[in-house]
Design a protein around this motif. Structure first.
Motif, PDB file in Angstrom:
ATOM      1  N   ALA A  17     -55.464 -77.776  58.254  1.00 49.38           N
ATOM      2  CA  ALA A  17     -54.259 -76.936  58.266  1.00 49.38           C
ATOM      3  C   ALA A  17     -54.418 -75.786  59.258  1.00 49.38           C
ATOM      4  O   ALA A  17     -53.501 -75.495  60.042  1.00 49.38           O
ATOM      5  N   TRP A  18     -55.560 -75.127  59.249  1.00 52.80           N
ATOM      6  CA  TRP A  18     -55.780 -74.035  60.193  1.00 52.80           C
ATOM      7  C   TRP A  18     -55.855 -74.536  61.634  1.00 52.80           C
ATOM      8  O   TRP A  18     -55.432 -73.852  62.556  1.00 52.80           O
ATOM      9  N   ARG A  19     -56.379 -75.747  61.838  1.00 50.21           N
ATOM     10  CA  ARG A  19     -56.432 -76.297  63.200  1.00 50.21           C
ATOM     11  C   ARG A  19     -55.022 -76.437  63.767  1.00 50.21           C
ATOM     12  O   ARG A  19     -54.781 -76.200  64.948  1.00 50.21           O
ATOM     13  N   ILE A  20     -54.067 -76.790  62.923  1.00 52.53           N
ATOM     14  CA  ILE A  20     -52.682 -76.966  63.361  1.00 52.53           C
ATOM     15  C   ILE A  20     -51.958 -75.627  63.490  1.00 52.53           C
ATOM     16  O   ILE A  20     -51.255 -75.375  64.464  1.00 52.53           O
ATOM     17  N   VAL A  21     -52.125 -74.756  62.525  1.00 55.85           N
ATOM     18  CA  VAL A  21     -51.357 -73.515  62.447  1.00 55.85           C
ATOM     19  C   VAL A  21     -51.902 -72.412  63.353  1.00 55.85           C
ATOM     20  O   VAL A  21     -51.134 -71.634  63.928  1.00 55.85           O
ATOM     21  N   ASP A  22     -53.206 -72.331  63.498  1.00 56.17           N
ATOM     22  CA  ASP A  22     -53.813 -71.217  64.236  1.00 56.17           C
ATOM     23  C   ASP A  22     -53.302 -71.066  65.667  1.00 56.17           C
ATOM     24  O   ASP A  22     -52.966 -69.951  66.082  1.00 56.17           O
ATOM     25  N   PRO A  23     -53.187 -72.133  66.465  1.00 59.31           N
ATOM     26  CA  PRO A  23     -52.660 -71.951  67.833  1.00 59.31           C
ATOM     27  C   PRO A  23     -51.224 -71.416  67.836  1.00 59.31           C
ATOM     28  O   PRO A  23     -50.843 -70.655  68.729  1.00 59.31           O
ATOM     29  N   ILE A  24     -50.439 -71.795  66.852  1.00 64.75           N
ATOM     30  CA  ILE A  24     -49.062 -71.316  66.777  1.00 64.75           C
ATOM     31  C   ILE A  24     -49.044 -69.825  66.472  1.00 64.75           C
ATOM     32  O   ILE A  24     -48.289 -69.054  67.072  1.00 64.75           O
ATOM     33  N   SER A  29     -44.841 -64.814  70.632  1.00 68.45           N
ATOM     34  CA  SER A  29     -43.463 -65.078  71.035  1.00 68.45           C
ATOM     35  C   SER A  29     -42.782 -63.754  71.369  1.00 68.45           C
ATOM     36  O   SER A  29     -42.984 -62.759  70.673  1.00 68.45           O
ATOM     37  N   PRO A  30     -41.963 -63.740  72.409  1.00 68.59           N
ATOM     38  CA  PRO A  30     -41.262 -62.498  72.729  1.00 68.59           C
ATOM     39  C   PRO A  30     -40.246 -62.151  71.646  1.00 68.59           C
ATOM     40  O   PRO A  30     -39.696 -63.037  70.988  1.00 68.59           O
ATOM     41  N   VAL A  31     -40.025 -60.863  71.463  1.00 70.13           N
ATOM     42  CA  VAL A  31     -39.040 -60.385  70.501  1.00 70.13           C
ATOM     43  C   VAL A  31     -37.870 -59.816  71.288  1.00 70.13           C
ATOM     44  O   VAL A  31     -38.044 -58.955  72.141  1.00 70.13           O
ATOM     45  N   TYR A  32     -36.677 -60.327  71.033  1.00 72.63           N
ATOM     46  CA  TYR A  32     -35.482 -59.870  71.723  1.00 72.63           C
ATOM     47  C   TYR A  32     -34.590 -59.125  70.733  1.00 72.63           C
ATOM     48  O   TYR A  32     -34.305 -59.620  69.648  1.00 72.63           O
ATOM     49  N   GLU A  33     -34.153 -57.951  71.118  1.00 73.77           N
ATOM     50  CA  GLU A  33     -33.246 -57.186  70.277  1.00 73.77           C
ATOM     51  C   GLU A  33     -31.810 -57.625  70.541  1.00 73.77           C
ATOM     52  O   GLU A  33     -31.483 -58.080  71.629  1.00 73.77           O
ATOM     53  N   TYR A  34     -30.961 -57.489  69.531  1.00 73.37           N
ATOM     54  CA  TYR A  34     -29.545 -57.825  69.673  1.00 73.37           C
ATOM     55  C   TYR A  34     -28.738 -56.999  68.681  1.00 73.37           C
ATOM     56  O   TYR A  34     -29.271 -56.481  67.708  1.00 73.37           O
ATOM     57  N   GLU A  35     -27.465 -56.887  68.957  1.00 71.65           N
ATOM     58  CA  GLU A  35     -26.575 -56.072  68.141  1.00 71.65           C
ATOM     59  C   GLU A  35     -26.282 -56.762  66.808  1.00 71.65           C
ATOM     60  O   GLU A  35     -26.081 -57.974  66.763  1.00 71.65           O
ATOM     61  N   PRO A  36     -26.218 -55.994  65.722  1.00 76.59           N
ATOM     62  CA  PRO A  36     -25.824 -56.576  64.428  1.00 76.59           C
ATOM     63  C   PRO A  36     -24.428 -57.182  64.519  1.00 76.59           C
ATOM     64  O   PRO A  36     -23.557 -56.673  65.221  1.00 76.59           O
ATOM     65  N   GLY A  37     -24.218 -58.267  63.818  1.00 77.89           N
ATOM     66  CA  GLY A  37     -22.920 -58.934  63.806  1.00 77.89           C
ATOM     67  C   GLY A  37     -22.716 -59.913  64.943  1.00 77.89           C
ATOM     68  O   GLY A  37     -21.681 -60.549  65.033  1.00 77.89           O
ATOM     69  N   THR A  38     -23.704 -60.047  65.828  1.00 80.66           N
ATOM     70  CA  THR A  38     -23.606 -61.008  66.924  1.00 80.66           C
ATOM     71  C   THR A  38     -24.346 -62.289  66.536  1.00 80.66           C
ATOM     72  O   THR A  38     -24.984 -62.357  65.498  1.00 80.66           O
ATOM     73  N   TRP A  39     -24.272 -63.285  67.405  1.00 85.86           N
ATOM     74  CA  TRP A  39     -24.924 -64.571  67.145  1.00 85.86           C
ATOM     75  C   TRP A  39     -26.408 -64.535  67.486  1.00 85.86           C
ATOM     76  O   TRP A  39     -27.096 -65.529  67.335  1.00 85.86           O
ATOM     77  N   GLY A  40     -26.904 -63.422  67.961  1.00 87.03           N
ATOM     78  CA  GLY A  40     -28.321 -63.310  68.285  1.00 87.03           C
ATOM     79  C   GLY A  40     -28.519 -62.991  69.750  1.00 87.03           C
ATOM     80  O   GLY A  40     -27.568 -62.811  70.511  1.00 87.03           O
TER      81      GLY A  40
END
Length: 72
Positions: A17-24, A29-40
Motif C-alpha cells: 500500500a505504501w509503495r503505491i501511495v507514497d509517490p502520490i 500538486s499546485p494549489v490554485y485559488e478561486y472565487e467562492p461560488g465559481t466552478w473552480g
C-alpha cells in the motif's frame, strides 16, 4: 500479538500500500485559488473538463421549464 489476526493488516499488505501511495503523496500538486461560488480554478479546466466543456443545466432551461420542474 494475541487476539484476532483478522483485525490487523499483514506487513506485506502495508508495504505494498505504501509503495503505491507514497509517490502520490510526495508529488506536490499546485494549489490554485478561486472565487467562492465559481466552478473552480481556470487552470484546472484543461485537465478535467470533458470535450466541449462543462454544462450547467440550470442555466440553459427557460423560466417555463423551471416552473414545470418545480411542480413535479
Amino acid at each position: 500479538m494475541h487476539g484476532d489476526a483478522t483485525l490487523f493488516a499483514r506487513e506485506d499488505y502495508v508495504e505494498e500500500a505504501w509503495r503505491i501511495v507514497d509517490p502520490i503523496l510526495k508529488n506536490a500538486s499546485p494549489v490554485y485559488e478561486y472565487e467562492p461560488g465559481t466552478w473552480g480554478p481556470r487552470e484546472v479546466d484543461a485537465r478535467v473538463s470533458p470535450p466541449g466543456g462543462w454544462h450547467n443545466p440550470t442555466l440553459s432551461i427557460t423560466g417555463a421549464q423551471q416552473r414545470e420542474v418545480a411542480v413535479q
